[in-house]
Design an enzyme around this catalytic site. Sequence first.
Site, mmCIF file in Angstrom:
data_model
loop_
_atom_site.group_PDB
_atom_site.id
_atom_site.type_symbol
_atom_site.label_atom_id
_atom_site.label_comp_id
_atom_site.label_asym_id
_atom_site.label_seq_id
_atom_site.Cartn_x
_atom_site.Cartn_y
_atom_site.Cartn_z
ATOM 1 N N ASP A 194 2.103 -2.556 -4.980
ATOM 2 C CA ASP A 194 1.230 -2.353 -3.095
ATOM 3 C C ASP A 194 2.376 -2.097 -2.499
ATOM 4 O O ASP A 194 3.562 -2.382 -2.627
ATOM 5 C CB ASP A 194 1.424 -4.068 -2.806
ATOM 6 C CG ASP A 194 1.148 -4.142 -0.914
ATOM 7 O OD1 ASP A 194 1.748 -3.188 -0.420
ATOM 8 O OD2 ASP A 194 0.674 -5.109 -1.342
ATOM 9 N N HIS A 253 6.353 -2.905 4.226
ATOM 10 C CA HIS A 253 7.525 -3.859 3.164
ATOM 11 C C HIS A 253 8.483 -2.847 2.390
ATOM 12 O O HIS A 253 10.064 -3.416 1.875
ATOM 13 C CB HIS A 253 6.770 -3.930 2.091
ATOM 14 C CG HIS A 253 5.400 -4.711 2.216
ATOM 15 N ND1 HIS A 253 6.789 -5.620 3.580
ATOM 16 C CD2 HIS A 253 4.504 -4.463 1.655
ATOM 17 C CE1 HIS A 253 4.576 -6.460 3.333
ATOM 18 N NE2 HIS A 253 3.831 -5.777 2.656
#
Length: 285
Positions: free
Chosen positions: A187, A192
Amino acid sequence: MIDPNRLLAARIPEVEQRYDWRDCVLYSLGIGAGVDPMDQADLAFLDEVAPKVHPAMANVLGYPGFWMRDPAFGLDWVKTVHGEHALRLHRSLPAEGHVRGTSRIVDLVDKGKDRGALIYVEREIREMVSNELLATVRQTVFCRGDGGFGGKSEAPAVQALPERAADTSIDVQTSPQGAMIYRLSGDYNPLHSSPSAARDAGFERPILHGLATFGASCHGLMKRLCDSDPSAVRALSGRFSAPVFPGDLLHIEIWREGGGRFAYRTSVPARGVVVVNNGTFEVAT
């Protein structure tokens, strides 16, 4: 706005994946195993000779990526949020394998023009050669910009937590590098890893992946309830309610419900927020 017929007719790409012990260890590091280098239960998930395979690793197997960005689905993908997640294990994951992930949209809920929509996606993870079903993953996507298409408005009820005090609890320390490690399991959302992308999304700094928090919760539940035995885990679910920052200490409250079933809630005490709510956990009896 969602076009239900178009959305249900569109196909999420099927994914074939090979993995080995290194991928298993990388996943476990991403959810916080090894933060304490003296924790023998954690080190078993990081061993190259005979690693324990974390059951929550099923979440990253056969993963189709950020399929919602594909114009074929007609979604306002910038406004999508991972709302709920559930995992059921049909057998223990091997330390190396060749798997196929098949995802499909199984339901839609229209919460109204000003409230968005819910998309329910199910993914089956099967062994390529035998076609044996290893795990089933169910994800709820909250589409904040896609309500008002005229579909059904009632969402399935989530399990309420008991009103009594928790029966037990456990703290789980996440790693400051957790998001940077977890992203290597597939991911790569810059939310993030990039400070500027996080600020653009309204966060002061990059946040931990929701599924990393989910995996860390599973890790703590296993430690408290089944001696960190992956083969005992049958199912896990939860509703994401607030972000976690890498390095946060997680506090997991646990309620016993009998028959190998438990309810749980994960919070970050330092900020006074619940991050996974209405959680369920099931082990073999």
